[in-house]
Enzyme design. Structure first.
Site, PDB file in Angstrom:
ATOM      1  CE  LYS A 138      -3.108   2.635   3.012  1.00  0.00           C
ATOM      2  NZ  LYS A 138      -3.760   2.685   4.346  1.00  0.00           N
ATOM      3  CE  LYS A 180      -6.356   9.328   7.742  1.00  0.00           C
ATOM      4  NZ  LYS A 180      -6.842   8.215   8.569  1.00  0.00           N
ATOM      5  CG  ASP A 240      -9.823   7.860   6.705  1.00  0.00           C
ATOM      6  OD1 ASP A 240      -8.773   7.911   6.033  1.00  0.00           O
ATOM      7  OD2 ASP A 240      -9.842   7.937   7.948  1.00  0.00           O
ATOM      8  CD  GLU A 298      -6.802   5.642   2.296  1.00  0.00           C
ATOM      9  OE1 GLU A 298      -5.667   5.312   2.680  1.00  0.00           O
ATOM     10  OE2 GLU A 298      -7.730   5.888   3.093  1.00  0.00           O
ATOM     11  NE  ARG A 345     -10.784  -0.881   3.955  1.00  0.00           N
ATOM     12  CZ  ARG A 345     -11.337  -1.020   5.170  1.00  0.00           C
ATOM     13  NH1 ARG A 345     -12.510  -1.625   5.299  1.00  0.00           N
ATOM     14  NH2 ARG A 345     -10.726  -0.572   6.241  1.00  0.00           N
TER      15      ARG A 345
END
Length: 433
Positions: A201, A213, A283, A285, A287
């Protein structure tokens, strides 16, 4: 004690009862000058026992007598020493406090230790570099440098080409950023060897997208590409060891930014695999970008597929910040990971890939939702989301890592960390060497 010169034995005989763990004492020579040092390390056994000595001793050349130790223990101590000298000083003047130089001891494998130290420090450097200087394009440059060093091939799909070549979720997550999203694909070695694929990632900064966030949640988001950094470090060690594998490294490099063209909660995205994904939370994101890369990886049926990601806060709640959580469907593979972690003194912990929680990802409008319903089992539902994009879960490992040391410990300074790297290399070497 008996092997020491008389002045040292006399000096020690009067202090043995008062020496406590953590004490570092300078030893006198016959002329009164410093002849060595004594470190008491009972509170930090194993490879980290001398992890802080490279900095505590100061400059000069130092010799360790490790001849009585098995080779693996000698290697571990030397690696602990090396990792303890790490310092990220890109943005400040180097500390003028000197670094002790280790005279290489007999019985320790210098090539293997330096390769491992190089891989860990590569990952640390990449994670510690702030997003201003470590966006998707800089992460691509780091990957290219690795490929160039070890004679690998590099292919990159970036920007709108991601849509043309069927990486729609990588594109959606990264399209709002000035630095274009990209899929980085590195390959090394003979096509006829067992196929080992690493997926990382590479979210170089994560604002949370439109599900923004809070400021405190963004403070460490330079580390959200820690999975990509760790697989690059792991690749460095694998290639240095010349393991007989055909190695592939896939990195989905994006910045999850906020702009008028950012993807939105409620959007339904196509994926490379063909599944549609409803966005329950922008949020979640990581995955999404991992899913497209995993689908690509599975198109050539690797013998072993490993992904690494700073994926969920839920994993940190479950195991804390100093243990690498992982998921596996195959029990024998999971047991091998746990044994590898134990062998190299790197804590890893298996979390449940509990299929009965799959209903928490159900969507009334799409094949799957990217965010689990409710507040529970967040690490497991994230792993189950990724599993939907993996063709053969029995050959797959998913690591959900912190990639950051929250405190200073011998050999493990505060900052970016290649969590799980040493355990995975041990596993891979045992499987393929």
């Amino acid at each position: 004690m008996a092997r020491q010169p008389d002045p040292v034995r006399n000096w020690l005989s009067g202090r043995e009862g008062g020496l406590k763990a953590g004490v570092l004492e300078r030893l006198p020579g016959p002329d009164g000058a410093q002849a060595g040092a004594l470190a008491v390390t009972a509170d930090e056994p194993g490879m980290w026992a001398i992890g802080d000595l490279g900095k505590r001793l100061g400059g000069g050349d130092w010799t360790l007598d490790l001849s009585a130790l098995p080779n693996a223990e000698a290697d571990g101590l030397c690696l602990g020493w090396a990792l303890g000298t790490y310092d990220f000083d890109r943005y400040r003047k180097p500390k003028d406090d000197g670094r002790a130089r280790l005279v290489w001891p007999e019985g320790a494998n210098r090539e293997a230790v330096l390769a491992m130290a190089g891989g860990v420090c590569l990952a640390r450097d990449l994670i510690n570099t702030p997003a201003e200087h470590m966006g998707p394009s800089e992460l691509e440059s780091a990957a290219r440098n690795l490929a160039d060093r070890f004679g690998g091939a590099t292919a990159v799909v970036a920007g709108d080409d991601l849509l043309a070549q069927n990486f729609p979720m990588i594109h959606a997550v990264g399209r709002a950023a000035d630095d274009a999203p990209r899929l980085i694909d590195l390959t090394f070695g003979d096509e006829n060897r067992p196929r080992l694929t690493l997926v990382g990632k590479g979210v170089c900064f994560d604002t949370g997208g439109l599900d923004l966030k809070p400021a405190s949640g963004m403070e460490l988001m330079r580390k959200d590409m820690g999975g990509a950094a760790t697989v690059l470090g792991l690749a460095h060690v694998i290639l240095s060891a010349k393991l007989p594998v055909r190695l592939r490294v896939l990195i989905s490099a994006v910045e999850n930014a906020v702009a008028g063209n950012a993807y939105r909660p409620g959007d339904i995205l196509q994926s490379r695999k063909g599944l549609t994904v409803e966005i329950g939370n922008t949020d979640a994101e990581g995955r999404l970008v991992m899913a497209d890369a995993l689908a690509l990886a599975c198109e050539e049926s690797p013998d072993l597929l490993i992904d690494m990601a700073t994926l969920t806060g839920a994993a940190r709640v479950a195991v804390g910040t100093e243990i690498a959580a992982f998921f596996a469907r195959d029990d024998a593979l999971a047991d091998a990971v746990t044994a590898a972690g134990r062998a190299v003194a790197e804590p890893v912990w298996r979390l449940p890939l509990h299929d009965d929680y799959r209903h928490m990802l159900d969507s009334p409008f799409a094949d799957i939702n990217n965010a689990g319903s409710g507040r529970f089992a967040g690490a497991t539902t994230a792993a189950l989301f990724l599993k939907e994009f993996v063709a053969d879960p029995d050959r797959w490992l998913h690591f959900d890592i912190m990639a950051w040391n929250s405190r200073n410990r011998p050999g493990r300074p505060r900052g970016g960390e290649a969590m799980g790297l040493r355990a995975l290399f041990h596993l891979i070497r045992n499987r393929y060497a």
